[in-house]
Design an enzyme around this catalytic site. Structure first.
Site, PDB file in Angstrom:
ATOM      1  N   LEU A 147       2.323   1.928  -3.533  1.00 17.09           N
ATOM      2  CA  LEU A 147       1.315   2.480  -4.441  1.00 17.09           C
ATOM      3  C   LEU A 147       1.001   3.940  -4.107  1.00 17.09           C
ATOM      4  O   LEU A 147       0.842   4.769  -5.021  1.00 17.09           O
ATOM      5  CB  LEU A 147       0.040   1.635  -4.377  1.00 17.09           C
ATOM      6  CG  LEU A 147       0.159   0.207  -4.917  1.00 17.09           C
ATOM      7  CD1 LEU A 147      -1.156  -0.543  -4.731  1.00 17.09           C
ATOM      8  CD2 LEU A 147       0.558   0.207  -6.386  1.00 17.09           C
ATOM      9  N   HIS A 148       0.909   4.280  -2.826  1.00 19.50           N
ATOM     10  CA  HIS A 148       0.677   5.676  -2.444  1.00 19.50           C
ATOM     11  C   HIS A 148       1.832   6.568  -2.899  1.00 19.50           C
ATOM     12  O   HIS A 148       1.610   7.697  -3.370  1.00 19.50           O
ATOM     13  CB  HIS A 148       0.499   5.781  -0.926  1.00 19.50           C
ATOM     14  CG  HIS A 148      -0.876   5.437  -0.451  1.00 19.50           C
ATOM     15  ND1 HIS A 148      -1.310   4.142  -0.299  1.00 19.50           N
ATOM     16  CD2 HIS A 148      -1.926   6.230  -0.084  1.00 19.50           C
ATOM     17  CE1 HIS A 148      -2.555   4.138   0.133  1.00 19.50           C
ATOM     18  NE2 HIS A 148      -2.960   5.382   0.275  1.00 19.50           N
ATOM     19  N   GLU A 149       3.048   6.078  -2.757  1.00 21.58           N
ATOM     20  CA  GLU A 149       4.210   6.865  -3.179  1.00 21.58           C
ATOM     21  C   GLU A 149       4.211   7.071  -4.691  1.00 21.58           C
ATOM     22  O   GLU A 149       4.544   8.159  -5.176  1.00 21.58           O
ATOM     23  CB  GLU A 149       5.500   6.168  -2.737  1.00 21.58           C
ATOM     24  CG  GLU A 149       6.757   6.956  -3.030  1.00 21.58           C
ATOM     25  CD  GLU A 149       6.865   8.237  -2.222  1.00 21.58           C
ATOM     26  OE1 GLU A 149       7.559   9.163  -2.679  1.00 21.58           O
ATOM     27  OE2 GLU A 149       6.256   8.314  -1.136  1.00 21.58           O
ATOM     28  N   SER A 202       0.823  -1.206   0.000  1.00 20.17           N
ATOM     29  CA  SER A 202       0.000   0.000   0.000  1.00 20.17           C
ATOM     30  C   SER A 202       0.859   1.260   0.000  1.00 20.17           C
ATOM     31  O   SER A 202       0.546   2.244  -0.696  1.00 20.17           O
ATOM     32  CB  SER A 202      -0.928  -0.011   1.221  1.00 20.17           C
ATOM     33  OG  SER A 202      -1.690   1.181   1.296  1.00 20.17           O
ATOM     34  N   VAL A 255       1.634   9.793  -5.727  1.00 19.21           N
ATOM     35  CA  VAL A 255       1.946  11.173  -5.354  1.00 19.21           C
ATOM     36  C   VAL A 255       3.304  11.617  -5.888  1.00 19.21           C
ATOM     37  O   VAL A 255       3.445  12.721  -6.429  1.00 19.21           O
ATOM     38  CB  VAL A 255       1.910  11.315  -3.817  1.00 19.21           C
ATOM     39  CG1 VAL A 255       2.236  12.746  -3.412  1.00 19.21           C
ATOM     40  CG2 VAL A 255       0.549  10.914  -3.277  1.00 19.21           C
TER      41      VAL A 255
END
Length: 513
Positions: A438-440, A435, A443
């Site tokens: 994927l967030h990195e 997770s 953004v």
């Protein structure tokens, strides 16, 4: 004794006379108490005590009421309420007990969560309207109306056409995955070859938009939308490949499993079709299965109302960003380079509009948009979120606020790790690691910087889970864990990430110029 005829006359029985009632000093307390108890147990006394309890605010009194003014007691006597010698009036006398049982104050820790707080909730709404109304007026007086006609579309948006073309070409990867599955189900290729081809396809699907964004001088918002869609497609491709691999193991190879599926489950284990793939790619879910629960029809009136609400809340989000968040961020300093008090003050000012933006985003996407898609596609399972706002631990929040992602992680990461013999703690770590990556990507790639702020923000949730779990175990009957969750949610987490990424992007732009 004989009469005149010589018959014997019987004497009348002696008359039982009642002893005279004692007067004055001859008062009998026992008789008075017995009569008092008998009268107080009558219906009139019950009505009197109920009336007394209602007038005095005492809820411990009997709920029964009497509609008549007289009741017959157990001895058959009838007494009129309020008449001479009526003891029901005792309920209104000073001698009547007021304090009948032990009670807690309504705001004490033992009683605060056992009653309704609708009045306080209404008060909070009134205060929020008043306070935020003043803030809106103050903002408009200070900055004016910052939203312009070019907020939605302007001439600079035309330079983002490569990102649009990249987004339109992403469906080629699901078609490639479908071709691989067709070959695998026909035994043209082995499972190992199919797995390798799926790895190549999923990797190319996520690398392709990254290269397009880095090569093009596009806007951050456009890059964010492309990476968001690309990550969704990647999650769907992984689920499509993993689920069909498991279906082949259960149907074709005849591999035994610990918990064998039922007959109904076996009937649903079918080879993928082009129609099932297209429906899955459009459906508001990340977990593939050959068929889904469906609703009977499309509610057109309800769908139109949801679309109107979606447009309204999208506009509200734009208003909050342009009118509140942008001025605060532009006039702020880097939180790691300025003074501590200045950073705290900026984070606190940013926290309020950030919370409003986040709540609007949640309602707009998870409730409105996903329900719109579900209604159009007649998708039946619409549990897109649970009551995450009542979460007492960070772990409970992550299990409730985003159900599509949570179900995907549990199905394709957590349980496979557990079946492989990995401990629960390591499985949780792996889940958060995926997770965080994927967030990195979502953004950092549009911002064209690699500071790992989003990655660290997700990975720091693991110690926070331990902290809030300890608080929940220590304070069992309180909402301490929920307060800690809201603190990190509103103040510490997202406003800090917004400031960090904004200033890093501005520094990158300043260096390139």
């Amino acid at each position: 004794m004989e009469d005149s005829n010589g018959a014997e006359i019987k004497a009348p029985p002696p008359v039982q006379r009642r002893p005279p009632r004692p007067r004055g000093g001859g008062f009998t307390p026992e008789g008075f108490v017995a009569a008092l108890r008998r009268r107080l147990s009558s219906g009139a006394a019950v009505a009197a005590r109920a009336s007394f309890a209602a007038d005095s605010g005492d809820e411990s009194g009997p709920p029964e009421s009497s509609s008549s003014h007289s009741r017959r007691d157990s001895s058959g006597d009838t007494s009129s309420a309020g008449g001479p010698g009526d003891f029901t009036a005792f309920s209104f006398r000073a001698a009547a007990p007021v304090h009948r049982k032990a009670k807690e104050s309504p705001l004490s820790s033992d009683a605060i969560f056992k009653q309704s707080h609708a009045g306080l909730f209404n008060l909070c709404i009134v205060v929020l309207v008043a306070v935020n109304g003043r803030l809106i007026i103050e903002n408009l007086m200070k900055y004016g109306l910052l939203i312009r006609a070019g907020f939605w579309f302007n001439s600079t948006s035309l330079r983002d056409w490569p990102l649009l073309m990249c987004c339109l070409s992403l469906p080629a990867f699901p078609l490639g995955a479908f071709s691989v599955e067709q070959l695998a189900f026909r035994n043209v290729i082995t499972d190992a070859v199919a797995t390798c081809l799926h790895i190549i396809l999923t990797t190319a699907e996520i690398v392709y938009p990254v290269l397009v964004i880095l090569m093009c001088d596009s806007a951050v918002v456009s890059g964010f939308l492309l990476m968001f869609i690309a990550c969704i497609v990647w999650l769907k491709l992984v689920s499509f490949a993993h689920t069909n691999h498991d279906i082949r193991q259960l149907t074709i190879s005849g591999k035994k499993v610990d918990n064998a599926p039922s007959t109904d489950d076996m009937d649903s284990l079918q080879a993928p079709t082009l129609g099932s793939l297209v429906y899955f790619m459009m459906a508001p879910t990340l977990c593939y299965q050959p068929s889904y629960p469906r609703t009977e029809n499309v509610r057109k009136g309800w769908l139109i109302r949801q679309i109107i609400l979606y447009l309204i809340f999208t506009g509200i989000q734009g208003f909050i960003i342009e009118q509140y968040i942008n001025p605060i961020v532009v006039n702020s300093q880097h939180p790691l380079k300025g003074g501590l008090l200045n950073a705290i003050e900026t984070v606190l000012r940013l926290s309020l509009p950030n919370v409003y933006l986040w709540l609007c985003m949640f309602y707009c996407f998870f409730h409105l948009w996903l329900n719109i898609l579900a209604e159009i596609l007649r998708f039946g399972d619409r549990e897109f979120y649970k009551d995450w706002w009542n979460a007492k631990t960070i772990d409970e929040y992550w299990r409730k606020w985003n159900m599509p992602v949570h179900k995907w992680i549990v199905r394709h990461i957590y349980f496979p790790c557990m079946r492989s013999g990995i401990s629960k703690e390591v499985a949780v770590f792996v889940s958060f690691f995926v997770s965080a990556v994927l967030h990195e990507l979502v953004v950092a790639v549009p911002c064209r910087i690699l500071k790992f702020w989003a990655f660290l923000g997700i990975m720091l949730q693991i110690p926070l889970i331990t902290l809030t779990s300890c608080l929940k175990n220590k304070f069992r009957d309180t909402m301490a864990g929920n307060m800690i969750f809201w603190f990190f949610f509103c103040i510490y987490g997202q406003p800090m990430c917004v400031l960090l990424y904004y200033h890093d992007v501005m520094n990158r732009i300043g260096k390139t110029e």
